[in-house]
Each structure stands twice: as structure tokens, then as C-alpha cells.
Design an enzyme around this catalytic site. Sequence first.
Site, PDB file in Angstrom:
ATOM      1  N   ASP A 134       1.158  -0.961   0.078  1.00 16.08           N
ATOM      2  CA  ASP A 134       0.037   0.025   0.153  1.00 16.08           C
ATOM      3  C   ASP A 134       1.142   1.777   0.170  1.00 16.08           C
ATOM      4  O   ASP A 134       2.279   0.930   0.249  1.00 16.08           O
ATOM      5  CB  ASP A 134      -0.941  -0.452   1.361  1.00 16.08           C
ATOM      6  CG  ASP A 134      -2.101   1.089   1.376  1.00 16.08           C
ATOM      7  OD1 ASP A 134      -3.084   0.889   2.055  1.00 16.08           O
ATOM      8  OD2 ASP A 134      -1.871   1.672   0.424  1.00 16.08           O
TER       9      ASP A 134
HETATM   10  C1  GLC Z   1      -4.902   4.320  -0.004  1.00 16.35           C
HETATM   11  C2  GLC Z   1      -4.864   3.660  -0.006  1.00 16.35           C
HETATM   12  C3  GLC Z   1      -5.469   2.320  -1.384  1.00 16.35           C
HETATM   13  C4  GLC Z   1      -5.197   2.816  -2.172  1.00 16.35           C
HETATM   14  C5  GLC Z   1      -3.561   3.731  -2.434  1.00 16.35           C
HETATM   15  C6  GLC Z   1      -3.043   4.434  -3.429  1.00 16.35           C
HETATM   16  O1  GLC Z   1      -3.833   4.856   1.157  1.00 16.35           O
HETATM   17  O2  GLC Z   1      -4.930   2.171   1.244  1.00 16.35           O
HETATM   18  O3  GLC Z   1      -6.338   1.466  -1.155  1.00 16.35           O
HETATM   19  O4  GLC Z   1      -5.331   2.390  -3.527  1.00 16.35           O
HETATM   20  O5  GLC Z   1      -3.506   4.441  -0.851  1.00 16.35           O
HETATM   21  O6  GLC Z   1      -3.724   5.432  -3.147  1.00 16.35           O
END
Ligand code: GLC
Length: 703
Positions: free
Chosen positions: A232
Site C-alpha cells: 500500500d
Molecule cells: C491508499 C489506500 C489504497 C490506495 C492507495 C493509492 O492509502 O490505502 O487503498 O489504493 O493508497 O491511493
Amino acid sequence: MEKEKIRQLVSQMTLEEKAGLCSGDGPWKTKAVERLGIPQMWMSDGPHGLRKQENYAEKPDINDSLPAVSFPSECAMAASWDRELLRETAGWLGRESQVRDVHCVLGPGVNIKRSPLCGRNFEYLSEDPYLAGELGAAYVQGVQSEGVGACVKHYLANSQEKRRYWNSSEVDERTLRDIYLPAFETVVKKAKPMAVMASYNKINGTYATESRDRLVDLLRGEWGYDGCVMSDWGATHNRQKAVGAGCALTMPGEPKTDHEIVTAVQAGVLEEARVDEACEQILQMVYDGLEQHREGAKIDYEAEHEAVRIAEEQSAVLLKNEDGILPLKKGSRVAVIGCLAKEPRYQGGGSSHVCAIRVSTPYEALEALGELELTYADGYPKITTRRSLTSADFETTRVFAADYAPDEALIKEAVALAKDADTVLIFAGLPEDMETEGDDRDEMCLPDDQNALIREILKVQPNAVVVLQNGSPVELPWAEDVKGILELYLGGEAVGEAAADLLTGKVSPSGRLPESFPFRLEDNPSYLFYTGTGAKVEYREGVYVGYRYYETKKMPVRYPFGYGLSYSTFSYSDLKVSREVLRPGETLEVSVRVKNTGSVAAAEVVQLYVGCRKCEVLRPVRELKGFDKVCLQPGEEKEVRFTLDERAFSYWECDKNAYLMAPGSFAVQIGKNAHEILLEHPVTCENPDNAPAKSKVEVVMYG
Ligand code: GLC
């Protein structure tokens, strides 16, 4: 690209190039390797529409992205209980991604809804792993059927937002295997997502991005996954540990730490073979994404808007309909009360937020139908959004229902209109500030101004229908006193037309709750432990999540898992099973007949539960193990068939480190919902040798 070619390409890369490839180029792309002609691929959020940011460097505003169709949120789509609908609707997201040159969509989220308070519940599917897995797989199949990858998230046990970047989910192995892993297993095995996103949190003390047991031994070793694991955004805390644990790609780009991988290999702390494996995963994803790209793709946004309208129509849940107050009668005088009727909340906050192309509002859509005599009043102050993930004080800003003080003048105006009407529609719901990515709610109630409005209107007008727009369960203290309740959830940009069609009977509601609505927050099994203390959160309710708890404890809830009404009625008959004794390696065929006994065409969700009557193992009283949505004309009858394998009767036996069908007395149960069992047939499970169940989930590729 063939795996051998990928391997050859990696063998030509220097260690520095390989280390660089293991982190992105900025927030949305993989790195190119010019010397070898290795291209970049583009990924974007998110589950509810395409959030492609082009000028993110100059304008790092999370809400600044290219116009895109806003889909019903996962909380809504899950309520459709319709695999085919998820596939078709997600297919549009795939097509739109082709148009925008996006090769991988960052979604779906399939985390289990442990508590109604989780700020991202709107972005997840269910409290039940079977429903979440089946619908999550359908979503991935839909996106990928259009030549665009999907990235299932957030692996693993990421069921709260508070302290998400560092808290440790303390979960016993059986609870992980029976509740928090199966949805990911089903998605991985049935739909083979291009990528899996490792979550921010720790699992029993180890960051998900550093958990080789989960990212390699389980995901690849047991489940046979061969796609790419990415972190993430900002979830990697140690580059070489992440690569060593099987988290191939760190996002967003972290060029400043690429050298840590080089240093670790040179110091013998990290085997270069692990770096090569990571690069092979990443290049396989890049080349698969680019090879499936359709240059010059076009899309009919109006047709896509229609598709998301249909999706919402099939998802909304009719929770109450006393005296046939719905559908609204043509020519009747209807008072429409509530700002959410003119400014609907149709999506959630955070990384799933899209810049919708056009949003229909319930009021406009009702007006456009031209069938009703409408009046309108705000009823409560316009809802403004003051919090955003990117705002400095986001973490310190707490938002409570009491922050929305009733406005006596607005209530008085609304009450006057309601009094003169035949029926009053009150649009209520949760402001984005109260439920968003990055934070959890502290309470389960609606804003005070809305509850006050509803109470005052009910004093003068009994013919009241409340229309809800919320991403997770809310307390409904006035539920006994209104005649109708329609749950729209967060219905996407076509929520207005969908609401109007449902309220006037153009379409019969057919949604069923994918989560329980308890009477009060304190009844929820995670209540005493939710969000935990300090850096630990203990999942002490174990496998007794949602209806597994309420039904086993025989605790009444406001509305049970699987609940939902229709404008028609249905009857069930002829429940049959192919065998009454099930042994390891055998399957059980189940059939039941369902009939539309009403006067309008409607869809019914046939729900199949495995009930535990007597078994040595402590387990929930019943668990969902099958469902099918059938559309029936008045008087029409259909036979619905299911196949259960031993896994449907199994639990995770820690002593054997395997799923096990324990001997005992069970029942195949056909439920109207998790609480109301209509038909059941006993089944005895035998397993004299305590043979582990084969965790067989047939790999059904879509399209
Ligand atoms: C965010 C989220 C994830 C998302 C990523 C990109 O913090 O947790 O679901 O796809 O970052 O935006």
C-alpha cells in the site's frame, strides 16, 4: 510476455537497475529501464471509478483527478448479491481504464467488516467472507475481462483506519483462516488478480509488507498465486525486508531507498535471488498490462452511466414498507425533505474519491418523472466537508453527530410541508466527515440534526419514508415509527435516477444487506476491543463476526445479514440434497424451488447456509455457503442448484494446520436472511480419519 523472456530480461539488469525497479516512479507508475527498453505501466485507484491523476506533481490534491464515472460503492454493490452484475459493472471500469491508458485498477477492497465503525466500510463488501470472496472475484473478473489488471486489497486483516500505518492486528490463526483470509483466497484462486496489495498494518507483530509467511508461503505456496505483490502507499518500512518477504513493488516511488536493496545484497543480508523474483513479478505485471492495452479505446460515458444506474437499482435495500407506502402512488403529494435529496452523498472520501462526470439527484429525478406533486425543504443545514486525507488537521479532527446541531427554523419549514403532504420522503445519511478513509467513527448514529428532523416530522405525518445514504450501518431509533426505509448506501453518480425508479416502482428493490444492522453499537461483538490500545488491536471476538455472533448468541438485531424486502413476495419449496451423509472428498448437491407469488416482476436472493446442529468444535450456528439471485415474473418458478464441498462444512484446525470437516450433525438451510430460515435438511458429516479438507475453490476464469 513468456516467463523465460522475463527471466532473461532480469538477468541483463544490473543490481542497481533491479533495486530501482522495486519501487515505483512517482505515485502511479512503475519505473522504466531505458537501457533495456523496459517500459512503464500506469495504475490508478480505485474500486468506485477511475481516479487518474495526471498533474499530481504540481497539484498533490487527492480529489484532483480526471473526470470519470462514479460507481456505486462496494458497500452498495455488495448488497446486490449478484456476481453477474459485479462482473458487468466492473467491466465498465476496465473499459474506462483502457480509454485512460491505465493498466491496473487498485481495487477491490475485500477486507471483512468487523465493526460498523470502520471508516472504510463503504469501500469493502461484507462481514461475511464467502459473500466478500464471491463478489470480489466477480469484480476482478469483470475488470480483467477488459484487458486491465485488478489489484485486490488490503491484504491482510486491515479492518480499521485508526493507527492503520502501524497498529498490529492480533488475530489467532483459526480466525484468520476462517474469517479474514478466505475472501482473498477466493479472489486469488477464482479470478487471478494482476496484483495483491499488502496492507499498512502489522499482523501479529510483523508488518504485512514483511510477512513472508503470508506473502509467499500462503499466497504463492498454498494458493498458487503468481501475480505481483505491491505495498500500500507508504506501507513499506524497510526496503530489503519487504523484497525479502515477497512484497515486490514498493509504492509510491522511493528512489532514496533503492540503494538499501543494493547494500543489503552486497552485505549478504538479502539474497539477490529474492530481488530477481521481485523484478520478475513486476515485469510480468508491466508486460501483461501493456500487451493487453487497447490503444485508442473509446467509451460511451452515457451507456456507462446507465450501467451504474442499473447497478444501484439492483443494490438498494428496502428495509421497511408498511401499509404499502412504497411505491409512491402516481399523482400523490410528496414532500421531499433533506439536503441529501438535492446534494446526494454518492461516494466515500479518500483514495476512492472520483470526479464524477455527472451526478443525478433524487429530487431532480423525481421531478423529471412528472408523476408526483412535489414540495421540498432542506430540513437540516447543507452538509459541508471539512476533512480530507490531505488536510493537516485530519488526524486531530474528531467529528460527532452532535456537531450537526438541529436548525429549528429549517425543521419548522420542513414539518409544515410534511403535514400537508400525502407522503413525506426524508433523505438522511452520514456526512463524508463522519466516515472516510483514514479514520473510524466513534459512534453509529446519524447526525443529530437529521434525527431531530425525523422525530419532529413524525409528530405530524405518519406516512413517512426515510431514504438513507451511508457507507456503513447506522442506528435507526425511529425505525418503528416510520412506514418505509430505503437504504441506498453510497449509490454512485446515477443515484438520483435509481432512487426515483425504486421509489415509484419502475423497479422492485432487490438488495439484501451484506452486513448486520445491530440495534446499537454496543451490541457489536468487536465493541469492547475495536481499534485496540496503543499499537495493538486484538480480534478477540474471533470467528464470531457479524451474524455469526448475533445468531449464535440469539441476539436480536435491527436488520439481519441478508435482509431486504421487495415489492413482490416469494415462496420456497422442494429443498433436496443429493446425500444425507457427507464424507471427505465428496460433494453435496442441493436444489430448491423459488416462486414469485406476487404481482410484479422482481428478483429474489436465494441464500444457502450451513447450520451446525451438534459438533464437538465450537463454531457459529450457521454460515453462508451459497447464494444465487433469480429474476422472476409474477407466478414464475425456478429451481436453484448449489454444489457444496467438504470445505463448506470445515473449519481451520490449528493442531493439523489444515481445514477439517469435523464429524457432527449439520443442516443445509435456505434462509430469507441469516435469521429467518425457511427450509432445512439435516446432513451428517463423517470423517473417521480426521482427513484434512482439500481447500478446493474451482478456478473459473471469466470471459
Ligand atoms: C491508499 C489506500 C489504497 C490506495 C492507495 C493509492 O492509502 O490505502 O487503498 O489504493 O493508497 O491511493
